[in-house]
Design a protein around this motif. Structure first.
Motif, PDB file in Angstrom:
ATOM      1  N   ASP A   1     -55.048   5.879   9.663  1.00  0.00           N
ATOM      2  CA  ASP A   1     -54.882   6.080  11.103  1.00  0.00           C
ATOM      3  C   ASP A   1     -55.913   5.342  11.955  1.00  0.00           C
ATOM      4  N   HIS A   2     -56.937   4.763  11.340  1.00  0.00           N
ATOM      5  CA  HIS A   2     -57.943   4.044  12.136  1.00  0.00           C
ATOM      6  C   HIS A   2     -57.651   2.547  12.268  1.00  0.00           C
ATOM      7  N   HIS A   3     -56.630   2.037  11.577  1.00  0.00           N
ATOM      8  CA  HIS A   3     -56.312   0.606  11.678  1.00  0.00           C
ATOM      9  C   HIS A   3     -55.625   0.299  13.014  1.00  0.00           C
ATOM     10  N   ARG A   4     -55.923  -0.873  13.537  1.00  0.00           N
ATOM     11  CA  ARG A   4     -55.305  -1.325  14.781  1.00  0.00           C
ATOM     12  C   ARG A   4     -53.862  -1.767  14.504  1.00  0.00           C
ATOM     13  N   PRO A   5     -52.995  -1.675  15.495  1.00  0.00           N
ATOM     14  CA  PRO A   5     -51.598  -2.094  15.291  1.00  0.00           C
ATOM     15  C   PRO A   5     -51.453  -3.547  14.827  1.00  0.00           C
ATOM     16  N   ASP A   6     -52.349  -4.438  15.278  1.00  0.00           N
ATOM     17  CA  ASP A   6     -52.233  -5.843  14.871  1.00  0.00           C
ATOM     18  C   ASP A   6     -52.641  -6.069  13.411  1.00  0.00           C
ATOM     19  N   GLU A   7     -53.204  -5.061  12.748  1.00  0.00           N
ATOM     20  CA  GLU A   7     -53.552  -5.175  11.332  1.00  0.00           C
ATOM     21  C   GLU A   7     -52.370  -4.824  10.416  1.00  0.00           C
TER      22      GLU A   7
ATOM     23  N   ASP B   1     -47.302  10.224  12.702  1.00  0.00           N
ATOM     24  CA  ASP B   1     -48.675  10.679  12.466  1.00  0.00           C
ATOM     25  C   ASP B   1     -48.676  11.855  11.493  1.00  0.00           C
TER      26      ASP B   1
ATOM     27  N   GLU C   1     -43.278   5.227  14.126  1.00  0.00           N
ATOM     28  CA  GLU C   1     -44.528   5.634  13.509  1.00  0.00           C
ATOM     29  C   GLU C   1     -44.594   7.157  13.465  1.00  0.00           C
TER      30      GLU C   1
END
Length: 125
Positions: free
Chosen positions: A86-92, A106, A104
């Motif tokens: 949950d800490h990754h950015r969407p662009d990753e 959660d 998505e």
């Protein structure tokens, strides 16, 4: 020593069942091997009662960093294309394929977001 949770995963039973049948908080590898080699009646019955519709445990692996954990699947989980921490950015996150829409979810496992890519109803037009 192996934790009760890891024993439950190895036996493919829920944690509640491990507790109910008195499995200790920690076991040696020899004790686990003994359970696997000569399962008690309650474990045999549990295996016989399985319908195979839903797994007891699933193995989650982050598509970005590779972090792994075993989790009990929930009824509301769709078939995920990816799970990511949950800490990754969407662009990753790997992008959705052309013609697909992304949803998505959660709260998957202890730290994941589930990503489900499904074909767009209009084919992405």
């Amino acid at each position: 020593m192996i934790s009760r949770r890891d024993v439950a995963i190895a036996l493919d039973i829920p944690m509640e069942m491990a507790q109910r049948h008195g499995l200790p908080k920690f076991m040696s590898e020899e004790q686990l091997s003994a359970l696997l080699d000569s399962p008690p009646a309650w474990l045999e019955q549990s295996r016989a009662n399985r319908t195979g519709k839903r797994p007891v445990w699933v193995h989650l692996v982050c598509a970005v960093c590779g972090y792994e954990e075993a989790a009990r699947p929930k009824k509301w989980w769709p078939d995920f294309t990816y799970v990511v921490c949950d800490h990754h950015r969407p662009d990753e996150v790997p992008p959705a394929q052309p013609g697909f829409v992304r949803s998505e979810f959660d709260g998957v496992g202890t730290r994941f977001v589930g990503i489900a890519d499904v074909e767009a109803p209009d084919g992405g037009r």
